[in-house]
Design a protein around this motif. Sequence first.
Motif, PDB file in Angstrom:
ATOM      1  N   ALA A   1       0.821  -1.211   0.000  1.00 57.36           N
ATOM      2  CA  ALA A   1       0.000   0.000   0.000  1.00 57.36           C
ATOM      3  C   ALA A   1       0.856   1.262   0.000  1.00 57.36           C
ATOM      4  O   ALA A   1       0.491   2.272  -0.620  1.00 57.36           O
ATOM      5  N   LEU A   2       1.987   1.227   0.678  1.00 62.16           N
ATOM      6  CA  LEU A   2       2.863   2.398   0.721  1.00 62.16           C
ATOM      7  C   LEU A   2       3.436   2.736  -0.645  1.00 62.16           C
ATOM      8  O   LEU A   2       3.916   3.848  -0.864  1.00 62.16           O
TER       9      LEU A   2
ATOM     10  N   ASP B   1      -2.717   6.070  -2.865  1.00 62.25           N
ATOM     11  CA  ASP B   1      -3.308   6.137  -1.532  1.00 62.25           C
ATOM     12  C   ASP B   1      -4.587   6.961  -1.580  1.00 62.25           C
ATOM     13  O   ASP B   1      -4.553   8.186  -1.723  1.00 62.25           O
TER      14      ASP B   1
ATOM     15  N   GLY C   1      -4.323   0.600  -6.103  1.00 65.75           N
ATOM     16  CA  GLY C   1      -4.392   1.508  -4.966  1.00 65.75           C
ATOM     17  C   GLY C   1      -5.323   0.963  -3.908  1.00 65.75           C
ATOM     18  O   GLY C   1      -5.900  -0.118  -4.044  1.00 65.75           O
ATOM     19  N   ARG C   2      -5.478   1.751  -2.865  1.00 65.35           N
ATOM     20  CA  ARG C   2      -6.277   1.283  -1.732  1.00 65.35           C
ATOM     21  C   ARG C   2      -6.759   2.478  -0.912  1.00 65.35           C
ATOM     22  O   ARG C   2      -6.133   3.523  -0.897  1.00 65.35           O
ATOM     23  N   GLY C   3      -7.896   2.271  -0.220  1.00 66.28           N
ATOM     24  CA  GLY C   3      -8.309   3.245   0.789  1.00 66.28           C
ATOM     25  C   GLY C   3      -9.599   3.983   0.512  1.00 66.28           C
ATOM     26  O   GLY C   3     -10.017   4.797   1.326  1.00 66.28           O
TER      27      GLY C   3
ATOM     28  N   PRO D   1      -3.089  -2.388   6.445  1.00 63.01           N
ATOM     29  CA  PRO D   1      -3.266  -0.996   6.011  1.00 63.01           C
ATOM     30  C   PRO D   1      -4.718  -0.530   5.926  1.00 63.01           C
ATOM     31  O   PRO D   1      -4.984   0.526   5.356  1.00 63.01           O
TER      32      PRO D   1
ATOM     33  N   SER E   1      -4.421   3.270   9.811  1.00 63.15           N
ATOM     34  CA  SER E   1      -3.028   3.682   9.968  1.00 63.15           C
ATOM     35  C   SER E   1      -2.308   2.705  10.890  1.00 63.15           C
ATOM     36  O   SER E   1      -2.885   2.216  11.868  1.00 63.15           O
TER      37      SER E   1
END
Length: 556
Positions: free
Chosen positions: A97-98, A102, A131-133, A453, A456
Amino acid sequence: MIVLRRLSVLLATALLAAPAAAADLFVDHVDGYTLDGAGTLKRFEAMLVEKGKVVATGSHAELAARAGGAKVVDGGGRTLLPGLIDAHAHVMGLGVALRQADLMPTKSLAEALAVVKSYAAAHPQMPWVQGRGWNQAVWKLGRFPTARELDTAVADRPVWLERVDGHAGWANGAALKLAGIDKDTKDPPGGRIERDADGRPSGVLVDGAMDLVARRIPPMDAREAEKSLDAALAEMARVGLTGVHDAGVDADTVALYRRYADAGRLSARIYAMIGGTGADFDRLAANGPVVGYGGGFLDVRAVKLYADGALGSRGAALLAPYSDHPGDKGLLFHSPDELTAMIGKAIGKGYQLGVHAIGDAANREVLDSFAAVYRERGGKELRNRIEHAQVVAVDDIARFRTLGLIASMQPTHATSDMNMAEDRLGKARMEGAYAWRTFLKQGTVIAAGSDFPVESPNPFYGLYSAVTRQDHDGRPPGGWYRQQDMTLPEALRAFTLDAAYAAHAEKTLGTLEPGKWADFILIDRDVFAGKPARLWSTVVLETWVGGRRVYAREGG
């Protein structure tokens, strides 16, 4: 009950002291806090360490006389805490994920599309944009996003974006086409393809349906895997995590962890849960659980199973329909017999179980399966866990104690979900939702984590949520269902001693008692002084694992 004791210097000279012993590290001039084995919070001014383990904690005057030629680390009066342990996370997921788009900070669909478009333009060589989130509830969209909307950002190659909870994915038209998903594609077991009014796939795949697209994505090669692990380890050290329970790994990931442990490259202790009881489990379990590998940096002695999905994507399995979606009860991933068989298989090989269960129907199914396995073959001593235990029927909560189950819970889930949880559940079901105080009151062990992830990895976000049940702006005033909060010492215990207990490691981790590993952090404030309103903004200055510094903040 945990009580904070402010000890005088004279009493501190005897605090947790061990018989005289050699030391190679003397950590001095600190405002130190640790729990003892009984869970009582105590203070100290200095600590002696030998070969990575605590020799003694106490006053400067008493321990300076015993330090001899030990290397001196002057804490400068800063606060020292035991290293924090995340009891439910996804290490490689964080690393990946980093390095992807994001979407976590996005507040609207338009903002998310702009992020994806910008990321794609910056990485033209990537065959897939990932991506993710994303979170349609935060966007106040009132629905899931669509493939057509995603096509406005990127249409020339496939795009796959996981929802914030990891239980739904958003695909563009190219990804749907590559996966062969069309109007005739049926929902797979334990999954759902979101569709438009004409029955065509709209672009979002929930839980078991996600694999229809995910399996088309080329796997990481060895170098990419190392880059992802390096990124995750660096971030974990930065936020003060000295240990992580990795909730669901495959055989390749275990092999990678072994290589890092052999080379001394792990900067956090990993308690790995094998994902499922299939071929990887058979392979990894052939020689039984792995304990203390690489000098205490790697354990592989647990199995992760899934009973249902997540609340935000309405995949969590509920006993009654969703209050905001009548007729929909979510998704159970397995029949009761299937789940019981998987639990029995893992227990039969001596492995602890950590079973994901978010909805009240899923939690009941898991409780029933554990009860059935215990009756037939035992296994209660393995300290089995329910991961999340997020929404539990009130009558079922007492069964956690009866069955000796650990509640592996994530405090930030409550403050992230408070914008939609009551809409999904209705007010009556909230009595058994995110019910930390109820579990603690009956004596159930809570092992705290973040599920990064998904959230946080910063454990101070979790400590803050546990104590205040508010977002970082102090909303809602007084806290969300505040009657279920924890005290700060209780929350610290959940992230240290009880997280260690959940990994069968309370004799070596979780506190700074003599004989335990010297895993500790130095931070920029005394978290026990004053109100917790800014607890989430605590800054980690240094992270130490086994008496070795693995992180130091620049300018700290």
